[in-house]
Design a protein around this motif. Structure first.
Motif, PDB file in Angstrom:
ATOM      1  N   GLY A 275     -18.006  16.617  17.118  1.00 38.27           N
ATOM      2  CA  GLY A 275     -16.635  16.426  17.561  1.00 38.27           C
ATOM      3  C   GLY A 275     -16.017  17.760  17.932  1.00 38.27           C
ATOM      4  N   CYS A 276     -14.787  17.736  18.420  1.00 36.34           N
ATOM      5  CA  CYS A 276     -14.089  18.963  18.815  1.00 36.34           C
ATOM      6  C   CYS A 276     -12.711  18.967  18.171  1.00 36.34           C
ATOM      7  CB  CYS A 276     -13.964  19.052  20.330  1.00 36.34           C
ATOM      8  SG  CYS A 276     -13.234  20.608  20.898  1.00 36.34           S
ATOM      9  N   LEU A 277     -12.333  20.088  17.562  1.00 37.74           N
ATOM     10  CA  LEU A 277     -11.032  20.236  16.922  1.00 37.74           C
ATOM     11  C   LEU A 277     -10.217  21.283  17.667  1.00 37.74           C
ATOM     12  CD1 LEU A 277      -9.051  19.607  14.611  1.00 37.74           C
ATOM     13  CD2 LEU A 277     -10.184  21.394  13.274  1.00 37.74           C
ATOM     14  N   LEU A 278      -9.055  20.876  18.163  1.00 36.47           N
ATOM     15  CA  LEU A 278      -8.141  21.781  18.864  1.00 36.47           C
ATOM     16  C   LEU A 278      -7.091  22.251  17.871  1.00 36.47           C
ATOM     17  CD1 LEU A 278      -7.620  19.619  22.089  1.00 36.47           C
ATOM     18  CD2 LEU A 278      -9.447  21.265  21.595  1.00 36.47           C
ATOM     19  N   VAL A 279      -7.061  23.546  17.613  1.00 42.03           N
ATOM     20  CA  VAL A 279      -6.168  24.133  16.616  1.00 42.03           C
ATOM     21  C   VAL A 279      -5.182  25.058  17.313  1.00 42.03           C
ATOM     22  CG1 VAL A 279      -6.044  25.485  14.487  1.00 42.03           C
ATOM     23  CG2 VAL A 279      -8.021  24.044  14.919  1.00 42.03           C
ATOM     24  N   GLY A 280      -3.926  25.042  16.859  1.00 38.99           N
ATOM     25  CA  GLY A 280      -2.942  25.952  17.438  1.00 38.99           C
ATOM     26  C   GLY A 280      -1.556  25.696  16.906  1.00 38.99           C
ATOM     27  N   GLU A 281      -0.631  26.534  17.316  1.00 40.20           N
ATOM     28  CA  GLU A 281       0.761  26.398  16.892  1.00 40.20           C
ATOM     29  C   GLU A 281       1.358  25.115  17.468  1.00 40.20           C
ATOM     30  OE1 GLU A 281       2.909  29.845  18.085  1.00 40.20           O
ATOM     31  OE2 GLU A 281       1.608  31.252  17.000  1.00 40.20           O
ATOM     32  N   PRO A 282       2.424  24.604  16.835  1.00 38.23           N
ATOM     33  CA  PRO A 282       3.090  23.421  17.391  1.00 38.23           C
ATOM     34  C   PRO A 282       3.576  23.694  18.811  1.00 38.23           C
ATOM     35  CG  PRO A 282       3.873  23.859  15.154  1.00 38.23           C
ATOM     36  CD  PRO A 282       3.036  25.044  15.551  1.00 38.23           C
ATOM     37  N   GLY A 283       3.437  22.697  19.668  1.00 36.15           N
ATOM     38  CA  GLY A 283       3.967  22.807  21.023  1.00 36.15           C
ATOM     39  C   GLY A 283       3.066  23.476  22.024  1.00 36.15           C
ATOM     40  N   THR A 284       1.803  23.712  21.679  1.00 41.40           N
ATOM     41  CA  THR A 284       0.891  24.360  22.630  1.00 41.40           C
ATOM     42  C   THR A 284       0.115  23.333  23.460  1.00 41.40           C
ATOM     43  OG1 THR A 284      -0.680  24.577  20.796  1.00 41.40           O
ATOM     44  CG2 THR A 284       0.610  26.526  21.378  1.00 41.40           C
ATOM     45  N   ALA A 285       0.535  22.085  23.433  1.00 41.66           N
ATOM     46  CA  ALA A 285      -0.018  21.007  24.268  1.00 41.66           C
ATOM     47  C   ALA A 285      -1.429  20.596  23.864  1.00 41.66           C
ATOM     48  CB  ALA A 285       0.020  21.394  25.754  1.00 41.66           C
ATOM     49  N   LYS A 286      -1.740  20.707  22.580  1.00 41.10           N
ATOM     50  CA  LYS A 286      -3.055  20.256  22.091  1.00 41.10           C
ATOM     51  C   LYS A 286      -3.211  18.749  22.310  1.00 41.10           C
ATOM     52  CE  LYS A 286      -2.116  21.645  17.947  1.00 41.10           C
ATOM     53  NZ  LYS A 286      -0.779  22.167  18.239  1.00 41.10           N
ATOM     54  N   SER A 287      -2.190  18.001  21.965  1.00 43.28           N
ATOM     55  CA  SER A 287      -2.260  16.542  22.124  1.00 43.28           C
ATOM     56  C   SER A 287      -2.362  16.155  23.597  1.00 43.28           C
ATOM     57  CB  SER A 287      -1.035  15.876  21.491  1.00 43.28           C
ATOM     58  OG  SER A 287      -1.008  16.092  20.095  1.00 43.28           O
ATOM     59  N   TRP A 288      -1.647  16.889  24.445  1.00 41.91           N
ATOM     60  CA  TRP A 288      -1.697  16.613  25.882  1.00 41.91           C
ATOM     61  C   TRP A 288      -3.097  16.868  26.428  1.00 41.91           C
ATOM     62  CZ3 TRP A 288      -0.245  13.941  29.633  1.00 41.91           C
ATOM     63  CH2 TRP A 288      -0.264  14.352  30.970  1.00 41.91           C
ATOM     64  N   LEU A 289      -3.717  17.962  25.977  1.00 40.98           N
ATOM     65  CA  LEU A 289      -5.076  18.259  26.417  1.00 40.98           C
ATOM     66  C   LEU A 289      -6.035  17.168  25.947  1.00 40.98           C
ATOM     67  CD1 LEU A 289      -7.207  20.030  27.710  1.00 40.98           C
ATOM     68  CD2 LEU A 289      -7.268  21.415  25.621  1.00 40.98           C
ATOM     69  N   SER A 290      -5.889  16.717  24.707  1.00 44.70           N
ATOM     70  CA  SER A 290      -6.782  15.665  24.208  1.00 44.70           C
ATOM     71  C   SER A 290      -6.576  14.372  24.987  1.00 44.70           C
ATOM     72  CB  SER A 290      -6.551  15.430  22.711  1.00 44.70           C
ATOM     73  OG  SER A 290      -5.341  14.747  22.454  1.00 44.70           O
ATOM     74  N   GLU A 291      -5.335  14.097  25.388  1.00 42.43           N
ATOM     75  CA  GLU A 291      -5.073  12.891  26.174  1.00 42.43           C
ATOM     76  C   GLU A 291      -5.698  12.995  27.561  1.00 42.43           C
ATOM     77  OE1 GLU A 291      -1.316  10.287  27.977  1.00 42.43           O
ATOM     78  OE2 GLU A 291      -0.957  11.761  26.387  1.00 42.43           O
ATOM     79  N   LEU A 292      -5.587  14.150  28.190  1.00 44.02           N
ATOM     80  CA  LEU A 292      -6.190  14.350  29.509  1.00 44.02           C
ATOM     81  C   LEU A 292      -7.707  14.193  29.443  1.00 44.02           C
ATOM     82  CD1 LEU A 292      -4.163  17.459  30.773  1.00 44.02           C
ATOM     83  CD2 LEU A 292      -3.950  15.102  31.592  1.00 44.02           C
ATOM     84  N   LEU A 293      -8.322  14.765  28.424  1.00 42.54           N
ATOM     85  CA  LEU A 293      -9.767  14.693  28.287  1.00 42.54           C
ATOM     86  C   LEU A 293     -10.239  13.254  28.089  1.00 42.54           C
ATOM     87  CD1 LEU A 293     -10.312  17.806  25.999  1.00 42.54           C
ATOM     88  CD2 LEU A 293     -11.094  17.570  28.361  1.00 42.54           C
ATOM     89  N   THR A 294      -9.562  12.533  27.202  1.00 38.14           N
ATOM     90  CA  THR A 294      -9.983  11.156  26.944  1.00 38.14           C
ATOM     91  C   THR A 294      -9.732  10.260  28.151  1.00 38.14           C
ATOM     92  OG1 THR A 294      -7.853  10.790  25.827  1.00 38.14           O
ATOM     93  CG2 THR A 294      -9.743  11.251  24.432  1.00 38.14           C
ATOM     94  N   ALA A 295      -8.659  10.520  28.887  1.00 40.13           N
ATOM     95  CA  ALA A 295      -8.380   9.734  30.094  1.00 40.13           C
ATOM     96  C   ALA A 295      -9.465   9.940  31.139  1.00 40.13           C
ATOM     97  CB  ALA A 295      -7.017  10.106  30.667  1.00 40.13           C
ATOM     98  N   ALA A 296      -9.900  11.198  31.319  1.00 39.02           N
ATOM     99  CA  ALA A 296     -10.901  11.499  32.342  1.00 39.02           C
ATOM    100  C   ALA A 296     -12.300  11.072  31.924  1.00 39.02           C
ATOM    101  CB  ALA A 296     -10.886  12.998  32.646  1.00 39.02           C
ATOM    102  N   ILE A 297     -12.619  11.248  30.650  1.00 40.38           N
ATOM    103  CA  ILE A 297     -13.979  10.977  30.183  1.00 40.38           C
ATOM    104  C   ILE A 297     -14.200   9.490  29.928  1.00 40.38           C
ATOM    105  CG2 ILE A 297     -15.569  11.341  28.259  1.00 40.38           C
ATOM    106  CD1 ILE A 297     -14.417  14.208  28.064  1.00 40.38           C
ATOM    107  N   SER A 298     -13.217   8.838  29.287  1.00 40.37           N
ATOM    108  CA  SER A 298     -13.394   7.446  28.883  1.00 40.37           C
ATOM    109  C   SER A 298     -12.543   6.455  29.660  1.00 40.37           C
ATOM    110  CB  SER A 298     -13.080   7.299  27.385  1.00 40.37           C
ATOM    111  OG  SER A 298     -13.972   8.048  26.598  1.00 40.37           O
ATOM    112  N   GLY A 299     -11.570   6.955  30.421  1.00 41.49           N
ATOM    113  CA  GLY A 299     -10.688   6.051  31.142  1.00 41.49           C
ATOM    114  C   GLY A 299      -9.678   5.364  30.252  1.00 41.49           C
ATOM    115  N   ASN A 300      -9.566   5.813  28.994  1.00 43.67           N
ATOM    116  CA  ASN A 300      -8.637   5.209  28.038  1.00 43.67           C
ATOM    117  C   ASN A 300      -8.261   6.259  27.006  1.00 43.67           C
ATOM    118  OD1 ASN A 300      -7.265   3.777  26.088  1.00 43.67           O
ATOM    119  ND2 ASN A 300      -8.703   2.080  25.993  1.00 43.67           N
ATOM    120  N   SER A 301      -6.987   6.660  26.983  1.00 45.22           N
ATOM    121  CA  SER A 301      -6.531   7.684  26.039  1.00 45.22           C
ATOM    122  C   SER A 301      -5.752   7.089  24.875  1.00 45.22           C
ATOM    123  CB  SER A 301      -5.644   8.705  26.772  1.00 45.22           C
ATOM    124  OG  SER A 301      -4.461   8.083  27.264  1.00 45.22           O
ATOM    125  N   THR A 302      -5.746   5.760  24.755  1.00 44.74           N
ATOM    126  CA  THR A 302      -4.890   5.113  23.742  1.00 44.74           C
ATOM    127  C   THR A 302      -5.583   4.861  22.412  1.00 44.74           C
ATOM    128  OG1 THR A 302      -5.464   2.897  24.560  1.00 44.74           O
ATOM    129  CG2 THR A 302      -3.560   3.983  25.554  1.00 44.74           C
TER     130      THR A 302
END
Length: 367
Positions: free
Chosen positions: A81-108
């Motif tokens: 798996g991959c763990l994205l670590v960083g300060e609040p507000g650095t768009a970690k969740s947004w990056l994970s959503e983009l990746l799942t949308a592109a790779i799996s077609g479903n980010s939900t």
């Protein structure tokens, strides 16, 4: 008017795969690269989706070093798996959503670490009515997003994994190592759920929450870590804020004139207070109680836009923005008020230009 006859309201926010459907379809149609098993796009196409490609008309959605994004994409090709670590507000969740949308077609398919207190929330539960009628069987099983990801061969997002109790974190070990989840209540092969091609986990964790629940060494070994840092370039950050505020305003159905110089003041102020250093290299105070991230700057500018639309003439002013900046910057640390005043006296007081003069004139708002 009955509930059934009321018009259906629009969704406040659509997932990335819906918002960028046209781009994903365009990338899929021209994707010539090798595609990993279970993926919708090749790694190169996923990279273009995230970082943008002007020649293809693909919008840049995340500002980061290309090498880091490539490392993350490749790590999701592996059995780790991959763990994205960083300060609040650095768009970690947004990056994970983009990746799942592109790779799996479903980010939900997402889990929230702070909301998980029982194994059934992490793995599976039961439909009590079917369970009473038929006993333990697949029909009675209520899969969690994690189990659905395994069964469907999709990426699963695990938000704020460090907020999940360690005993529940360790329930992920067999899933990440052996790609199997055993349901002991169901006998035979039906009780053994094998992960399908395309399944993996992309998790996020705020670096400030490291002490909430320490991750076990066993779980850490099964995940690649990547630190997501704030945007370094001021011009890049200004561009992100302008773009995202315009999108937020469009979703809210408002049309507000955004003065680039006013947005530049906002981003510069957040950038300096977040880093503890002015743009010309002088040290300044950092605020202890506020993240002052790019995401926070977008929220502040959008709030000021709404203020301008509903209470002003449709043009954002420095005074409107200052009221919302203060509300964002001054939270539950009393000393931050002193630090903000000191920043005004040592940094803003020396700045030239009409906008900075207006900001300095509003220093009395920090009372």
């Amino acid at each position: 008017m009955s509930a059934a006859s009321q018009p259906k309201k629009a969704a406040q926010r659509q997932p990335a795969e819906v918002v960028f459907r046209d781009e994903l379809e365009k990338l899929a149609a021209m994707d010539l690269g090798p595609v990993p098993p279970g993926w919708q796009l090749s790694p190169r196409a996923v990279e273009k989706f995230v970082l943008g490609d002007d020649s293809l008309g693909i919008e840049r959605k995340f500002v980061a070093d290309r090498a880091m994004v490539v490392r993350i994409i490749i790590s999701l090709c592996t059995s780790r798996g991959c763990l994205l670590v960083g300060e609040p507000g650095t768009a970690k969740s947004w990056l994970s959503e983009l990746l799942t949308a592109a790779i799996s077609g479903n980010s939900t398919l997402a889990l929230q670490g702070g909301a998980i207190t029982q194994v059934r929330q992490l793995l599976y539960g039961w439909n009590e009515a079917v369970l009473a009628a038929k006993g333990p069987c697949l029909e009675a099983l209520v899969p969690s997003p994690l189990m659905r990801g395994m069964m469907e061969g999709r990426l699963v997002r695990f938000e704020e994994i460090a907020r999940c109790p360690q005993a529940l974190q360790d329930a992920l070990l067999s899933v990440l190592s052996d790609r199997v989840l055993v349901v002991p209540e169901i006998s035979g092969d039906d009780g053994v759920i094998l992960a399908r091609e395309g399944f993996n986990l992309v998790a996020t964790s705020n670096s400030l929450d490291a002490g909430v629940h320490q991750m076990s060494a066993a779980l850490k070994r099964r995940m690649d870590f990547e630190e997501i840092r704030p945007i370094k370039s001021l011009s890049d950050e200004i561009g992100v804020v302008l773009r995202e505020v315009r999108k937020a305003n469009d979703r809210a159905g408002i049309s507000v004139d955004l003065d680039a110089e006013v947005i530049e003041f906002l981003v510069t102020m957040f950038h300096e207070l977040r880093n503890g250093q002015t743009m010309d290299g002088r040290s300044t105070d950092r605020l202890a109680g506020a993240a002052l991230s790019t995401a926070e700057a977008v929220s502040v500018a959008h709030a000021a836009s709404l203020n301008a639309w509903y209470y002003g003439g449709g043009s954002m002013t420095v005074e409107q923005l200052m009221h919302h900046i203060i509300g964002s910057a001054l939270k539950d640390h009393p000393d931050d008020r002193r630090r903000l005043k000191h920043y005004f006296e040592t940094a803003i007081a020396q700045r030239e230009g009409e906008v900075w003069a207006q900001v300095w004139a509003l220093r009395s708002l920090i009372h």
